[in-house]
Design a protein around this motif. Structure first.
Motif, PDB file in Angstrom:
ATOM      1  N   ILE A 234      -3.752 -12.937   2.292  1.00  0.00           N
ATOM      2  CA  ILE A 234      -2.620 -12.049   2.028  1.00  0.00           C
ATOM      3  C   ILE A 234      -1.371 -12.892   1.759  1.00  0.00           C
ATOM      4  O   ILE A 234      -0.655 -12.699   0.777  1.00  0.00           O
ATOM      5  CB  ILE A 234      -2.365 -11.105   3.222  1.00  0.00           C
ATOM      6  N   THR A 235      -1.124 -13.843   2.658  1.00  0.00           N
ATOM      7  CA  THR A 235       0.076 -14.675   2.535  1.00  0.00           C
ATOM      8  C   THR A 235       0.056 -15.459   1.224  1.00  0.00           C
ATOM      9  O   THR A 235       1.076 -15.532   0.517  1.00  0.00           O
ATOM     10  CB  THR A 235       0.164 -15.655   3.724  1.00  0.00           C
ATOM     11  N   GLY A 236      -1.097 -16.042   0.913  1.00  0.00           N
ATOM     12  CA  GLY A 236      -1.208 -16.845  -0.309  1.00  0.00           C
ATOM     13  C   GLY A 236      -0.872 -16.033  -1.552  1.00  0.00           C
ATOM     14  O   GLY A 236      -0.111 -16.483  -2.423  1.00  0.00           O
ATOM     15  N   ILE A 237      -1.408 -14.834  -1.626  1.00  0.00           N
ATOM     16  CA  ILE A 237      -1.159 -13.975  -2.794  1.00  0.00           C
ATOM     17  C   ILE A 237       0.333 -13.665  -2.905  1.00  0.00           C
ATOM     18  O   ILE A 237       0.937 -13.796  -3.976  1.00  0.00           O
ATOM     19  CB  ILE A 237      -1.960 -12.652  -2.682  1.00  0.00           C
ATOM     20  N   ILE A 238       0.941 -13.302  -1.777  1.00  0.00           N
ATOM     21  CA  ILE A 238       2.360 -12.926  -1.803  1.00  0.00           C
ATOM     22  C   ILE A 238       3.232 -14.128  -2.147  1.00  0.00           C
ATOM     23  O   ILE A 238       4.137 -14.042  -2.978  1.00  0.00           O
ATOM     24  CB  ILE A 238       2.778 -12.290  -0.460  1.00  0.00           C
ATOM     25  N   VAL A 239       2.923 -15.264  -1.513  1.00  0.00           N
ATOM     26  CA  VAL A 239       3.715 -16.464  -1.776  1.00  0.00           C
ATOM     27  C   VAL A 239       3.675 -16.828  -3.252  1.00  0.00           C
ATOM     28  O   VAL A 239       4.689 -17.208  -3.840  1.00  0.00           O
ATOM     29  CB  VAL A 239       3.205 -17.636  -0.901  1.00  0.00           C
ATOM     30  N   SER A 240       2.509 -16.667  -3.871  1.00  0.00           N
ATOM     31  CA  SER A 240       2.403 -17.059  -5.277  1.00  0.00           C
ATOM     32  C   SER A 240       3.280 -16.188  -6.167  1.00  0.00           C
ATOM     33  O   SER A 240       3.720 -16.628  -7.223  1.00  0.00           O
ATOM     34  CB  SER A 240       0.943 -17.010  -5.725  1.00  0.00           C
ATOM     35  N   VAL A 241       3.579 -14.984  -5.742  1.00  0.00           N
ATOM     36  CA  VAL A 241       4.420 -14.104  -6.545  1.00  0.00           C
ATOM     37  C   VAL A 241       5.896 -14.238  -6.168  1.00  0.00           C
ATOM     38  O   VAL A 241       6.763 -14.356  -7.022  1.00  0.00           O
ATOM     39  CB  VAL A 241       3.989 -12.628  -6.390  1.00  0.00           C
ATOM     40  N   THR A 242       6.177 -14.258  -4.876  1.00  0.00           N
ATOM     41  CA  THR A 242       7.573 -14.127  -4.437  1.00  0.00           C
ATOM     42  C   THR A 242       8.176 -15.403  -3.871  1.00  0.00           C
ATOM     43  O   THR A 242       9.354 -15.423  -3.550  1.00  0.00           O
ATOM     44  CB  THR A 242       7.690 -13.066  -3.336  1.00  0.00           C
ATOM     45  N   GLY A 243       7.379 -16.464  -3.708  1.00  0.00           N
ATOM     46  CA  GLY A 243       7.871 -17.609  -2.955  1.00  0.00           C
ATOM     47  C   GLY A 243       7.823 -17.281  -1.483  1.00  0.00           C
ATOM     48  O   GLY A 243       7.311 -16.229  -1.085  1.00  0.00           O
ATOM     49  N   SER A 244       8.362 -18.176  -0.639  1.00  0.00           N
ATOM     50  CA  SER A 244       8.224 -17.874   0.786  1.00  0.00           C
ATOM     51  C   SER A 244       9.363 -17.028   1.301  1.00  0.00           C
ATOM     52  O   SER A 244      10.527 -17.397   1.214  1.00  0.00           O
ATOM     53  CB  SER A 244       8.095 -19.144   1.619  1.00  0.00           C
ATOM     54  N   ILE A 245       8.985 -15.858   1.814  1.00  0.00           N
ATOM     55  CA  ILE A 245       9.953 -14.942   2.428  1.00  0.00           C
ATOM     56  C   ILE A 245       9.609 -14.890   3.911  1.00  0.00           C
ATOM     57  O   ILE A 245       8.502 -14.527   4.274  1.00  0.00           O
ATOM     58  CB  ILE A 245       9.846 -13.539   1.803  1.00  0.00           C
ATOM     59  N   GLY A 246      10.579 -15.264   4.713  1.00  0.00           N
ATOM     60  CA  GLY A 246      10.270 -15.406   6.134  1.00  0.00           C
ATOM     61  C   GLY A 246      10.595 -14.194   6.964  1.00  0.00           C
ATOM     62  O   GLY A 246      11.333 -13.297   6.543  1.00  0.00           O
ATOM     63  N   PHE A 247      10.024 -14.174   8.150  1.00  0.00           N
ATOM     64  CA  PHE A 247      10.392 -13.299   9.271  1.00  0.00           C
ATOM     65  C   PHE A 247      10.000 -11.833   9.148  1.00  0.00           C
ATOM     66  O   PHE A 247      10.043 -11.111  10.132  1.00  0.00           O
ATOM     67  CB  PHE A 247      11.895 -13.395   9.597  1.00  0.00           C
ATOM     68  N   ILE A 248       9.625 -11.371   7.946  1.00  0.00           N
ATOM     69  CA  ILE A 248       9.134  -9.989   7.841  1.00  0.00           C
ATOM     70  C   ILE A 248       7.882  -9.843   8.708  1.00  0.00           C
ATOM     71  O   ILE A 248       7.701  -8.865   9.444  1.00  0.00           O
ATOM     72  CB  ILE A 248       8.795  -9.634   6.372  1.00  0.00           C
ATOM     73  N   GLY A 249       7.012 -10.877   8.644  1.00  0.00           N
ATOM     74  CA  GLY A 249       5.767 -10.856   9.411  1.00  0.00           C
ATOM     75  C   GLY A 249       5.986 -10.976  10.902  1.00  0.00           C
ATOM     76  O   GLY A 249       5.123 -10.619  11.698  1.00  0.00           O
ATOM     77  N   LEU A 250       7.147 -11.497  11.284  1.00  0.00           N
ATOM     78  CA  LEU A 250       7.446 -11.612  12.712  1.00  0.00           C
ATOM     79  C   LEU A 250       8.047 -10.319  13.251  1.00  0.00           C
ATOM     80  O   LEU A 250       7.647  -9.806  14.292  1.00  0.00           O
ATOM     81  CB  LEU A 250       8.434 -12.761  12.938  1.00  0.00           C
ATOM     82  N   VAL A 251       9.025  -9.805  12.492  1.00  0.00           N
ATOM     83  CA  VAL A 251       9.819  -8.678  12.983  1.00  0.00           C
ATOM     84  C   VAL A 251       9.026  -7.363  12.953  1.00  0.00           C
ATOM     85  O   VAL A 251       9.050  -6.593  13.912  1.00  0.00           O
ATOM     86  CB  VAL A 251      11.116  -8.544  12.143  1.00  0.00           C
ATOM     87  N   SER A 252       8.300  -7.120  11.848  1.00  0.00           N
ATOM     88  CA  SER A 252       7.646  -5.812  11.678  1.00  0.00           C
ATOM     89  C   SER A 252       6.697  -5.445  12.826  1.00  0.00           C
ATOM     90  O   SER A 252       6.790  -4.335  13.351  1.00  0.00           O
ATOM     91  CB  SER A 252       6.888  -5.754  10.358  1.00  0.00           C
ATOM     92  N   PRO A 253       5.767  -6.346  13.219  1.00  0.00           N
ATOM     93  CA  PRO A 253       4.874  -5.949  14.315  1.00  0.00           C
ATOM     94  C   PRO A 253       5.641  -5.636  15.592  1.00  0.00           C
ATOM     95  O   PRO A 253       5.274  -4.725  16.334  1.00  0.00           O
ATOM     96  CB  PRO A 253       3.974  -7.160  14.517  1.00  0.00           C
ATOM     97  N   HIS A 254       6.735  -6.384  15.827  1.00  0.00           N
ATOM     98  CA  HIS A 254       7.515  -6.140  17.047  1.00  0.00           C
ATOM     99  C   HIS A 254       8.129  -4.746  17.041  1.00  0.00           C
ATOM    100  O   HIS A 254       8.030  -4.007  18.019  1.00  0.00           O
ATOM    101  CB  HIS A 254       8.615  -7.190  17.198  1.00  0.00           C
ATOM    102  N   LEU A 255       8.773  -4.409  15.930  1.00  0.00           N
ATOM    103  CA  LEU A 255       9.406  -3.093  15.836  1.00  0.00           C
ATOM    104  C   LEU A 255       8.355  -1.995  15.946  1.00  0.00           C
ATOM    105  O   LEU A 255       8.545  -0.988  16.633  1.00  0.00           O
ATOM    106  CB  LEU A 255      10.161  -2.970  14.511  1.00  0.00           C
ATOM    107  N   THR A 256       7.216  -2.199  15.256  1.00  0.00           N
ATOM    108  CA  THR A 256       6.195  -1.154  15.239  1.00  0.00           C
ATOM    109  C   THR A 256       5.572  -0.972  16.620  1.00  0.00           C
ATOM    110  O   THR A 256       5.314   0.153  17.056  1.00  0.00           O
ATOM    111  CB  THR A 256       5.103  -1.510  14.220  1.00  0.00           C
ATOM    112  N   ARG A 257       5.341  -2.098  17.314  1.00  0.00           N
ATOM    113  CA  ARG A 257       4.725  -2.019  18.637  1.00  0.00           C
ATOM    114  C   ARG A 257       5.554  -1.158  19.604  1.00  0.00           C
ATOM    115  O   ARG A 257       5.001  -0.508  20.489  1.00  0.00           O
ATOM    116  CB  ARG A 257       4.565  -3.424  19.221  1.00  0.00           C
TER     117      ARG A 257
END
Lengths: 317, 423
Positions: A234-257
């Motif tokens: 998943i990360t590889g596909i996204i990175v290839s399109v958008t470059g590296s975007i940080g912290f979405i993967g950190l914050v989202s699970p926390h908020l959702t939990r």
């Protein structure tokens, strides 16, 4: 909250997300109303050719990063894990920038994918001792691997010549380049995402302890490899399109939990929705009011303090 | 019929270090096996191998005739349940969700839990007394409560072989006994359980078989009677055990004596004046600590007499219901005058046994210990005050009072330290 209510909430959230995507395309440096959508004029062109694919890309990328983050937090049994922090994104960047330097644009997604997978397994192998991973070792290993890969990217930039500025912009992480052409590639993330959802019971059990995974009927090595591969993919596909975007993967699970609790059957879909919202909002803000500031910069401005907050809240590292 | 579990020549451990060396074990249905052994003997390592956390290096482990490594994990999950020693769950799953995880090997991947699964979970929650926490988060529970949840999960799993790695480490005493009875109850039909225990007596009371591990090998395997022998316990645990019997179940009960005290005390001769059971415990303690105990005149029906005989002590005795004869009084005086110490317990004193304490005048008063547990400072005196007067006199002369076995032992040690009778 009852599981049925949670699914109801989830459906409502996805409905709101669709509305948000439609709403966001009306916002921008040039105000366009939705009624112009079918008009066929400039307004329709702006919405349909520029803003809509970008909004969809933002939602997909945000959703994917959130799902990858959720899975990594489960697999590492640590809620500070995130594709950016663990160096997965920089691994993808190595692959992608190599292809940019060589001018092989068609191979960027495949190379980013390989790079991300290499990084995630490297961190996993280096950070685990007897199958256990302590937070401090995990974070330090992530930093070390990230730094190493960044150095490799710098080497490629030096040798990239005229392609250098392209790598620089791409590295900052942004969505300004996205078009309808990127959507099919980005849609590929839903294959590993669905795999993660199907393995949500396994993820629940893996988060609960190393020693009982086997006796609860799960092949620990094969399952972990498969799911780490999915998160890295998943990360590889996204990175290839958008470059590296940080912290979405950190914050989202926390908020959702906070809303759903830790059960992955509901947490992963919830996280998808949350990540999509966050990146869509961040990108809309950056393209409308911040003069196309790369969205990776915006997420870092908000995400890094959140990360520090999580670290401070912990009693031990 | 194939055994539920067959372990043959098992070698396992970490990297270059083999912890387990050629373990053999055969487990049949309905067995409840307690594993005992000192730290580093390989108890937990053994369970980890059975739970597939650690690899078999050599030898084989067969479950229902199938090699452990060949069993598909789902099938393995229906065969073996595991309660770990400790568990840190980083996310706040509800107790119900955690226990439902036990059903995972029974639920097909693309299906939600069925009625049967829900029933099994509800049952396990009820049995382990955690039903009231069902909706609470696992992270909000205490260590003992969490351990009970993990036992509930293993029960809901309904596996044929239940593995428990020191499952009661943080659990309250009354829950310990409830849970271990529950586990024993669960070992019915085609089931068996293996548990690592720290508490020898808990294991002896509930397990029908004990496996004593020592330095990575099987030292003994069998019923508690066969395994808990003096030699085994001395060799394996390096303790000086005293083996009694659980009065209710008749299984061995192990008391432990402080080993450091043994060699220093062994040459002292102690005369014990007791009766009516007042000296039994002290007698055992002193004998097992290594003192040479001689018992003053006891009636042949006295429970102290029986304990003394069972310990093989030298006893001067009288037939039941008779006064102490002159002959035996002289024998006692001889004994007392040669002894290093004399101890009087809180025995009721009448004219019949008055000669017992009169004999104490033949030893230096400072060598006399009055052992008066609980009952305070007085002895029941049926001699119209003569006995009390005598004992008070001894106290004035330097006899000391002790209120516990520990105090007695430390008083005895003070003497052996200074070498003579000076206190």
């Amino acid at each position: 909250m009852k599981i049925r209510n949670q699914y109801l909430l989830l459906i409502i959230s996805f409905g709101l997300l669709a509305l948000a995507v439609l709403g966001s395309v009306t916002i921008g440096p040039v105000p366009v109303s939705l009624s112009q959508f079918t008009g066929g004029g400039t307004g329709s062109q702006i919405i349909f050719d520029i803003r809509l694919p970008r909004a969809i890309a933002a939602a997909f990328a945000g959703a994917g990063l959130a799902a990858a983050g959720t899975a990594l937090q489960a697999l590492f049994r640590n809620d500070l894990a995130d594709p950016y922090i663990l160096g997965t994104s920089s691994g993808g960047a190595v692959g992608a920038s190599l292809m940019m330097a060589l001018g092989l644009m068609a191979l960027i997604p495949a190379a980013a994918f390989v790079g991300a997978i290499t990084a995630v397994f490297l961190v996993y192998l280096l950070a685990s001792r007897d199958g256990r991973i302590s937070t401090s070792v995990l974070l330090l290993t992530g930093i070390a691997v990230s730094t190493f890969f960044s150095a490799v990217v710098s080497v490629f930039m030096v040798f990239a010549g005229t392609n250098m500025h392209q790598i620089v912009f791409w590295l900052m992480g942004g969505l300004w380049n996205t078009s309808w052409n990127d959507i099919p590639l980005l849609s590929l993330i839903f294959v590993p995402v669905i795999l993660l959802i199907l393995y949500s019971r396994d993820l629940n059990i893996i988060t609960c302890g190393d020693s009982e995974t086997q006796t609860l009927g799960i092949d620990p090595h094969r399952t972990k490899l498969l799911l780490l591969g999915a998160a890295a993919g998943i990360t590889g596909i996204i990175v290839s399109v958008t470059g590296s975007i940080g912290f979405i993967g950190l914050v989202s699970p926390h908020l959702t939990r906070l809303i759903t609790g830790p059960n992955h059957a509901i947490l992963i879909p919830g996280s998808l929705c949350c990540g999509a919202f966050l990146l869509l909002i961040a990108d809309t803000i950056s393209r409308t009011w911040l003069g196309e500031l790369p969205v990776g910069v915006v997420t870092a401005f908000f995400g890094a303090p959140f990360f520090l907050f999580l670290i401070r809240r912990r009693e031990e590292l | 019929m194939t055994a539920l579990l067959k372990v043959k020549d098992l070698v396992a451990g970490y990297q270059s270090h083999d912890v387990l060396k050629k373990i053999q074990l055969l487990v049949d249905e309905q067995m409840f096996i307690g594993i005992l052994g000192p730290n580093g003997s390989g108890k937990s390592t053994f369970l980890q191998v059975l739970a597939r956390s650690l690899k078999v290096k050599f030898g084989s482990v067969l479950i229902n005739g199938m090699d452990l490594n060949d069993l598909p994990f789902r099938e393995f999950g229906r065969a073996v349940g595991y309660v770990p020693q400790e568990n840190s769950i980083p996310f706040s799953y509800s107790v119900y969700d955690i226990v439902m995880m036990g059903r995972n090997p029974h639920i097909p991947r693309f299906r939600a839990p069925g009625v049967e699964d829900e029933k099994a979970v509800a049952n396990a929650l009820k049995q382990t007394g955690v039903m009231e926490f069902a909706d609470r988060s696992i992270t909000s529970l205490s260590g003992g409560e969490r351990q009970r949840v993990l036992i509930a999960r293993a029960l809901a799993q309904d596996a044929e072989l239940l593995l428990l790695d020191e499952p009661f480490a943080h659990i309250d005493l009354h829950h310990q006994y409830e849970l271990i009875s529950l586990i024993r109850e669960s070992v019915r039909g085609k089931k068996a359980a293996i548990g690592v225990f720290h508490d020898i007596n808990l294991a002896a009371a509930y397990c029908d078989h004990l496996l004593l591990l020592y330095e990575g090998g099987v030292r003994a395997f069998g019923s508690p009677h066969d395994v808990l022998t003096k030699e085994n316990l001395e060799d394996v645990f390096k303790i000086k055990p005293f083996l009694g019997e659980n009065p209710v179940t008749g299984v061995p009960f192990v008391f432990v004596m402080d080993e450091e005290r043994v060699p220093r005390a062994s040459d002292q001769v102690i005369v014990l004046i007791s009766g009516a059971g007042s000296g039994a415990c002290l007698m055992k303690a002193l004998n097992n600590t290594g003192y040479r105990v001689r018992c003053g005149v006891l009636s042949e029906q006295d429970s102290d007499y029986q304990v003394a005989m069972s310990l093989g002590l030298e006893v001067i005795s009288e037939p039941p219901f008779s006064r102490i004869s002159l002959e035996h009084e002289e024998e006692l005086i001889d004994l007392v005058s040669k002894a290093d110490r004399a101890i009087v317990t809180a025995v009721p004193i009448g004219w019949g046994n008055y000669p017992n304490i009169r004999a104490l005048e033949r030893i230096h008063a400072e060598k006399v210990i009055l052992y008066l547990p609980e009952s305070g400072n007085h002895i029941m005196d049926y001699t119209g005050g003569a006995a009390t007067t005598l004992l008070n006199h001894l106290t004035e002369q330097g006899a000391v009072r002790a209120h516990s076995i520990g105090e007695v032992v430390s008083l005895l040690e003070m003497v052996s330290d200074s070498g003579s009778c000076v206190l």
